[in-house]
Design a protein around this motif. Structure first.
Motif, mmCIF file in Angstrom:
data_model
loop_
_atom_site.group_PDB
_atom_site.id
_atom_site.type_symbol
_atom_site.label_atom_id
_atom_site.label_comp_id
_atom_site.label_asym_id
_atom_site.label_seq_id
_atom_site.Cartn_x
_atom_site.Cartn_y
_atom_site.Cartn_z
ATOM 1 N N ARG A 6 0.834 -1.209 0.000
ATOM 2 C CA ARG A 6 0.000 0.000 0.000
ATOM 3 C C ARG A 6 0.866 1.256 0.000
ATOM 4 N N THR A 7 1.900 1.239 0.822
ATOM 5 C CA THR A 7 2.800 2.393 0.894
ATOM 6 C C THR A 7 3.510 2.609 -0.436
ATOM 7 N N MET A 8 3.969 1.520 -1.063
ATOM 8 C CA MET A 8 4.642 1.645 -2.345
ATOM 9 C C MET A 8 3.704 2.237 -3.394
ATOM 10 N N LEU A 12 4.004 5.804 -5.415
ATOM 11 C CA LEU A 12 4.017 5.855 -6.883
ATOM 12 C C LEU A 12 2.889 6.706 -7.442
ATOM 13 N N LEU A 13 1.685 6.459 -6.961
ATOM 14 C CA LEU A 13 0.508 7.054 -7.590
ATOM 15 C C LEU A 13 0.120 8.419 -7.031
ATOM 16 N N HIS A 14 0.394 8.661 -5.768
ATOM 17 C CA HIS A 14 -0.058 9.915 -5.159
ATOM 18 C C HIS A 14 1.075 10.912 -4.917
ATOM 19 N N GLU A 15 2.263 10.397 -4.624
ATOM 20 C CA GLU A 15 3.380 11.304 -4.358
ATOM 21 C C GLU A 15 4.272 11.503 -5.566
ATOM 22 N N GLY A 16 4.145 10.652 -6.569
ATOM 23 C CA GLY A 16 4.935 10.788 -7.788
ATOM 24 C C GLY A 16 6.400 10.436 -7.631
ATOM 25 N N LEU A 17 6.734 9.605 -6.635
ATOM 26 C CA LEU A 17 8.129 9.203 -6.437
ATOM 27 C C LEU A 17 8.574 8.246 -7.537
ATOM 28 N N PRO A 18 9.868 8.213 -7.840
ATOM 29 C CA PRO A 18 10.376 7.216 -8.782
ATOM 30 C C PRO A 18 10.157 5.808 -8.233
ATOM 31 N N VAL A 19 10.106 4.828 -9.118
ATOM 32 C CA VAL A 19 9.853 3.446 -8.722
ATOM 33 C C VAL A 19 10.868 2.978 -7.683
ATOM 34 N N GLY A 20 12.132 3.275 -7.907
ATOM 35 C CA GLY A 20 13.169 2.842 -6.974
ATOM 36 C C GLY A 20 12.956 3.397 -5.571
ATOM 37 N N ALA A 21 12.590 4.658 -5.471
ATOM 38 C CA ALA A 21 12.345 5.276 -4.160
ATOM 39 C C ALA A 21 11.096 4.687 -3.513
ATOM 40 N N ALA A 22 10.087 4.394 -4.320
ATOM 41 C CA ALA A 22 8.859 3.817 -3.786
ATOM 42 C C ALA A 22 9.094 2.406 -3.241
ATOM 43 N N ASP A 24 11.648 1.485 -1.508
ATOM 44 C CA ASP A 24 12.463 1.519 -0.292
ATOM 45 C C ASP A 24 11.808 0.812 0.887
ATOM 46 N N GLY A 25 10.502 0.834 0.956
ATOM 47 C CA GLY A 25 9.791 0.185 2.057
ATOM 48 C C GLY A 25 10.088 -1.298 2.151
ATOM 49 N N PHE A 26 10.328 -1.939 1.000
ATOM 50 C CA PHE A 26 10.647 -3.363 1.018
ATOM 51 C C PHE A 26 12.005 -3.603 1.668
#
Length: 92
Positions: A6-8, A12-22, A24-26
């Motif tokens: 959910r955080t990832m 991605l969808l709401h904050e517009g972070l790059p995939v790699g940054a999204a 990070d939670g993993f």
């Protein structure tokens, strides 16, 4: 853990972070699970916890390995078009 997904997706969808940054939670979840597993194994070695809790050891091992095994195929710097669109709306 569904919260990591959910955080990832939120990143991605709401904050517009790059995939790699999204993703990070993993990595953070893997570190937490691996530390928890190491602490349990140390407690077992020191006699603080019964060795019989094999199910908890297996759960932590499996969860840590599953979390670590997520990969990004492609450019981790890519941003979701939804995230870029959301950012443009909030700026505009």
């Amino acid at each position: 853990n569904l919260e990591t997904f959910r955080t990832m997706l939120h990143c991605l969808l709401h904050e517009g972070l790059p995939v790699g940054a999204a993703m990070d939670g993993f990595g953070l979840q893997y570190a937490e699970l691996a530390s928890e597993r190491a602490a349990l194994e140390e407690a077992i070695r020191n006699g603080q916890v019964r060795d019989g809790d094999k199910a908890e050891q297996a759960r932590l091992w499996t969860a840590a390995k599953n979390t670590r095994d997520f990969i990004v195929l492609g450019d981790p710097a890519v941003r979701s078009a939804c995230g870029v669109w959301q950012s443009a709306i909030s700026i505009g």
